[in-house]
Design a protein around this motif. Structure first.
Motif, PDB file in Angstrom:
ATOM      1  N   ALA A   1     -35.781  36.204  27.924  1.00  0.00           N
ATOM      2  CA  ALA A   1     -35.171  36.957  26.831  1.00  0.00           C
ATOM      3  C   ALA A   1     -35.472  36.300  25.489  1.00  0.00           C
ATOM      4  CB  ALA A   1     -33.666  37.082  27.043  1.00  0.00           C
ATOM      5  N   GLY A   2     -35.545  34.979  25.475  1.00  0.00           N
ATOM      6  CA  GLY A   2     -35.867  34.264  24.246  1.00  0.00           C
ATOM      7  C   GLY A   2     -37.273  34.533  23.744  1.00  0.00           C
ATOM      8  N   LYS A   3     -38.152  34.948  24.623  1.00  0.00           N
ATOM      9  CA  LYS A   3     -39.539  35.245  24.261  1.00  0.00           C
ATOM     10  C   LYS A   3     -39.721  36.696  23.825  1.00  0.00           C
ATOM     11  CE  LYS A   3     -41.214  31.811  27.524  1.00  0.00           C
ATOM     12  NZ  LYS A   3     -41.873  31.611  28.824  1.00  0.00           N
ATOM     13  N   GLU A   4     -38.727  37.509  24.050  1.00  0.00           N
ATOM     14  CA  GLU A   4     -38.784  38.930  23.707  1.00  0.00           C
ATOM     15  C   GLU A   4     -38.187  39.159  22.314  1.00  0.00           C
ATOM     16  OE1 GLU A   4     -40.009  41.505  25.588  1.00  0.00           O
ATOM     17  OE2 GLU A   4     -40.624  40.079  27.143  1.00  0.00           O
TER      18      GLU A   4
ATOM     19  N   LYS B   1     -21.080  31.645  24.410  1.00  0.00           N
ATOM     20  CA  LYS B   1     -19.704  31.191  24.203  1.00  0.00           C
ATOM     21  C   LYS B   1     -18.715  31.802  25.183  1.00  0.00           C
ATOM     22  CE  LYS B   1     -20.335  30.047  19.402  1.00  0.00           C
ATOM     23  NZ  LYS B   1     -21.147  28.936  19.627  1.00  0.00           N
ATOM     24  N   GLU B   2     -19.045  32.971  25.718  1.00  0.00           N
ATOM     25  CA  GLU B   2     -18.074  33.713  26.516  1.00  0.00           C
ATOM     26  C   GLU B   2     -18.227  33.461  28.013  1.00  0.00           C
ATOM     27  OE1 GLU B   2     -15.797  34.889  24.868  1.00  0.00           O
ATOM     28  OE2 GLU B   2     -16.709  35.170  22.912  1.00  0.00           O
ATOM     29  N   LEU B   3     -17.095  33.473  28.663  1.00  0.00           N
ATOM     30  CA  LEU B   3     -17.038  33.294  30.110  1.00  0.00           C
ATOM     31  C   LEU B   3     -16.040  34.307  30.652  1.00  0.00           C
ATOM     32  CD1 LEU B   3     -18.424  31.451  32.109  1.00  0.00           C
ATOM     33  CD2 LEU B   3     -16.552  29.851  31.869  1.00  0.00           C
ATOM     34  N   SER B   4     -16.558  35.349  31.284  1.00  0.00           N
ATOM     35  CA  SER B   4     -15.711  36.396  31.839  1.00  0.00           C
ATOM     36  C   SER B   4     -15.590  36.156  33.336  1.00  0.00           C
ATOM     37  CB  SER B   4     -16.328  37.772  31.583  1.00  0.00           C
ATOM     38  OG  SER B   4     -15.562  38.773  32.224  1.00  0.00           O
ATOM     39  N   MET B   5     -14.401  35.821  33.752  1.00  0.00           N
ATOM     40  CA  MET B   5     -14.151  35.600  35.177  1.00  0.00           C
ATOM     41  C   MET B   5     -12.669  35.777  35.422  1.00  0.00           C
ATOM     42  SD  MET B   5     -15.063  31.544  35.283  1.00  0.00           S
ATOM     43  CE  MET B   5     -14.056  30.339  34.429  1.00  0.00           C
TER      44      MET B   5
ATOM     45  N   ILE C   1     -27.125  37.761  23.959  1.00  0.00           N
ATOM     46  CA  ILE C   1     -26.577  37.243  25.216  1.00  0.00           C
ATOM     47  C   ILE C   1     -25.467  36.276  24.827  1.00  0.00           C
ATOM     48  CG2 ILE C   1     -27.013  35.993  27.352  1.00  0.00           C
ATOM     49  CD1 ILE C   1     -29.909  37.012  27.218  1.00  0.00           C
ATOM     50  N   ALA C   2     -24.243  36.684  25.099  1.00  0.00           N
ATOM     51  CA  ALA C   2     -23.066  35.981  24.602  1.00  0.00           C
ATOM     52  C   ALA C   2     -22.451  35.027  25.617  1.00  0.00           C
ATOM     53  CB  ALA C   2     -22.010  36.992  24.159  1.00  0.00           C
ATOM     54  N   GLY C   3     -22.854  35.123  26.890  1.00  0.00           N
ATOM     55  CA  GLY C   3     -22.266  34.260  27.898  1.00  0.00           C
ATOM     56  C   GLY C   3     -22.520  34.776  29.291  1.00  0.00           C
ATOM     57  N   PHE C   4     -21.603  34.435  30.183  1.00  0.00           N
ATOM     58  CA  PHE C   4     -21.776  34.742  31.600  1.00  0.00           C
ATOM     59  C   PHE C   4     -20.533  35.420  32.166  1.00  0.00           C
ATOM     60  CE2 PHE C   4     -24.184  30.667  31.023  1.00  0.00           C
ATOM     61  CZ  PHE C   4     -25.434  31.259  30.993  1.00  0.00           C
ATOM     62  N   MET C   5     -20.751  36.113  33.267  1.00  0.00           N
ATOM     63  CA  MET C   5     -19.675  36.763  33.998  1.00  0.00           C
ATOM     64  C   MET C   5     -19.854  36.435  35.471  1.00  0.00           C
ATOM     65  SD  MET C   5     -19.214  39.660  36.046  1.00  0.00           S
ATOM     66  CE  MET C   5     -18.586  41.302  36.012  1.00  0.00           C
TER      67      MET C   5
ATOM     68  N   HIS D   1     -28.615  53.260  17.986  1.00  0.00           N
ATOM     69  CA  HIS D   1     -27.286  53.365  17.377  1.00  0.00           C
ATOM     70  C   HIS D   1     -27.089  52.355  16.241  1.00  0.00           C
ATOM     71  CE1 HIS D   1     -25.687  56.267  20.255  1.00  0.00           C
ATOM     72  NE2 HIS D   1     -26.388  55.622  21.178  1.00  0.00           N
ATOM     73  N   ASP D   2     -28.175  51.638  15.911  1.00  0.00           N
ATOM     74  CA  ASP D   2     -28.139  50.648  14.830  1.00  0.00           C
ATOM     75  C   ASP D   2     -26.970  49.675  14.981  1.00  0.00           C
ATOM     76  OD1 ASP D   2     -29.108  49.412  12.528  1.00  0.00           O
ATOM     77  OD2 ASP D   2     -27.801  50.588  11.220  1.00  0.00           O
ATOM     78  N   LYS D   3     -26.905  49.063  16.155  1.00  0.00           N
ATOM     79  CA  LYS D   3     -25.833  48.106  16.432  1.00  0.00           C
ATOM     80  C   LYS D   3     -26.358  46.978  17.300  1.00  0.00           C
ATOM     81  CE  LYS D   3     -22.609  49.493  19.390  1.00  0.00           C
ATOM     82  NZ  LYS D   3     -21.612  50.291  20.083  1.00  0.00           N
ATOM     83  N   VAL D   4     -25.610  45.906  17.372  1.00  0.00           N
ATOM     84  CA  VAL D   4     -25.906  44.792  18.266  1.00  0.00           C
ATOM     85  C   VAL D   4     -24.887  44.842  19.393  1.00  0.00           C
ATOM     86  CG1 VAL D   4     -26.019  42.285  18.497  1.00  0.00           C
ATOM     87  CG2 VAL D   4     -26.866  43.374  16.408  1.00  0.00           C
ATOM     88  N   ILE D   5     -25.375  44.766  20.616  1.00  0.00           N
ATOM     89  CA  ILE D   5     -24.488  44.781  21.780  1.00  0.00           C
ATOM     90  C   ILE D   5     -24.522  43.404  22.432  1.00  0.00           C
ATOM     91  CG2 ILE D   5     -24.054  45.765  24.066  1.00  0.00           C
ATOM     92  CD1 ILE D   5     -25.230  48.400  23.073  1.00  0.00           C
ATOM     93  N   ASP D   6     -23.348  42.798  22.557  1.00  0.00           N
ATOM     94  CA  ASP D   6     -23.235  41.544  23.300  1.00  0.00           C
ATOM     95  C   ASP D   6     -23.415  41.834  24.783  1.00  0.00           C
ATOM     96  OD1 ASP D   6     -22.738  40.067  21.039  1.00  0.00           O
ATOM     97  OD2 ASP D   6     -20.568  40.016  21.306  1.00  0.00           O
ATOM     98  N   CYS D   7     -24.060  40.920  25.474  1.00  0.00           N
ATOM     99  CA  CYS D   7     -24.278  41.061  26.913  1.00  0.00           C
ATOM    100  C   CYS D   7     -23.874  39.776  27.617  1.00  0.00           C
ATOM    101  CB  CYS D   7     -25.750  41.344  27.207  1.00  0.00           C
ATOM    102  SG  CYS D   7     -26.318  42.924  26.569  1.00  0.00           S
ATOM    103  N   LEU D   8     -23.304  39.929  28.793  1.00  0.00           N
ATOM    104  CA  LEU D   8     -22.980  38.799  29.647  1.00  0.00           C
ATOM    105  C   LEU D   8     -23.851  38.886  30.887  1.00  0.00           C
ATOM    106  CD1 LEU D   8     -19.068  38.817  29.504  1.00  0.00           C
ATOM    107  CD2 LEU D   8     -20.666  37.651  27.993  1.00  0.00           C
ATOM    108  N   LEU D   9     -24.536  37.809  31.197  1.00  0.00           N
ATOM    109  CA  LEU D   9     -25.329  37.771  32.417  1.00  0.00           C
ATOM    110  C   LEU D   9     -24.392  37.578  33.594  1.00  0.00           C
ATOM    111  CD1 LEU D   9     -28.346  35.501  31.386  1.00  0.00           C
ATOM    112  CD2 LEU D   9     -28.065  37.979  31.133  1.00  0.00           C
ATOM    113  N   GLN D  10     -24.544  38.385  34.623  1.00  0.00           N
ATOM    114  CA  GLN D  10     -23.685  38.258  35.801  1.00  0.00           C
ATOM    115  C   GLN D  10     -24.331  37.320  36.798  1.00  0.00           C
ATOM    116  OE1 GLN D  10     -22.034  41.740  37.581  1.00  0.00           O
ATOM    117  NE2 GLN D  10     -21.191  40.601  39.288  1.00  0.00           N
ATOM    118  N   LEU D  11     -23.570  36.300  37.179  1.00  0.00           N
ATOM    119  CA  LEU D  11     -24.033  35.338  38.168  1.00  0.00           C
ATOM    120  C   LEU D  11     -23.296  35.535  39.480  1.00  0.00           C
ATOM    121  CD1 LEU D  11     -24.700  33.949  35.323  1.00  0.00           C
ATOM    122  CD2 LEU D  11     -25.054  31.952  36.738  1.00  0.00           C
ATOM    123  N   HIS D  12     -24.000  35.305  40.558  1.00  0.00           N
ATOM    124  CA  HIS D  12     -23.404  35.389  41.893  1.00  0.00           C
ATOM    125  C   HIS D  12     -22.812  34.016  42.206  1.00  0.00           C
ATOM    126  CE1 HIS D  12     -23.317  35.445  46.334  1.00  0.00           C
ATOM    127  NE2 HIS D  12     -22.961  36.700  46.124  1.00  0.00           N
TER     128      HIS D  12
END
Length: 186
Positions: free
Chosen positions: A70-73, A118-122, A80-84, A37-48
């Motif tokens: 992910a940094g090696k890929e 930068k992002e924190l979704s909680m 990766i914009a933050g955590f959830m 789709h020729d776009k960048v998608i922000d992702c939040l890693l989900q932590l338990h």
């Protein structure tokens, strides 16, 4: 809920941020579909972060390892914009705040190596005030964006009223008292 790898192709063209990423395999699929789709998608890693087993996500060590992998890929269409994280389903505000605070501390530590985080979704309806007090960013942005768009004024006012009603309940006043006395984070 958990995003299955085989469902990414159906949503990639419609989203700008995916919460709940918990594997390199999922990040690679998001990369593949975002590139289509020729776009960048922000992702939040989900932590338990909860004390209950019904919630899922990465441990802090697993999240750190995933950031390194992910940094090696080559993932130019994924940021990766933050955590959830979702806190325990409890009326004990101290437990909820401690879980949110642990995630904020982890974000602060990881930002030293990964400044794009930068992002924190909680926080959900029942614990939104505690989440905001502990540093949630995504919910505040959503409220402000809806307000700024004009069409979302009713939504913004509804959320404001929910937080206000929550604050007026005697058992929840301590969250707002503590939040009001908390120093601002830089």
């Amino acid at each position: 809920g958990h995003l299955q790898t085989n469902k990414v192709k159906y949503i990639a063209g419609f989203v700008h941020c995916i919460h709940g990423v918990d594997s390199l395999r999922l990040l690679k699929e998001i990369e593949k579909q975002a590139a289509r789709h020729d776009k960048v998608i922000d992702c939040l890693l989900q932590l338990h972060i909860a004390r209950e087993e019904t919630k899922f996500g990465l441990s802090y060590d697993e999240a750190e390892e995933l950031l390194e992998q992910a940094g090696k890929e080559s993932l130019p269409h994924v940021r990766i914009a933050g955590f959830m994280g979702m806190a325990s389903n409890t009326e004990d505000v101290a437990v909820v705040r401690a879980e949110f605070n642990g995630l904020k501390i982890f974000l602060d530590r990881m930002q030293k190596r990964y400044p794009d985080l930068k992002e924190l979704s909680m926080g959900m309806s029942a614990d939104l005030a505690a989440a905001v007090a502990e540093g949630a960013t995504m919910e505040l942005y959503a409220l402000l964006a809806n307000f700024a768009q004009g069409a979302g004024v009713i939504y913004f006012l509804a959320m404001f009223l929910i937080v206000l009603v929550y604050a007026l309940r005697p058992k929840n006043r301590d969250v707002f008292d503590v939040a009001a006395r908390a120093p601002l984070r830089e």
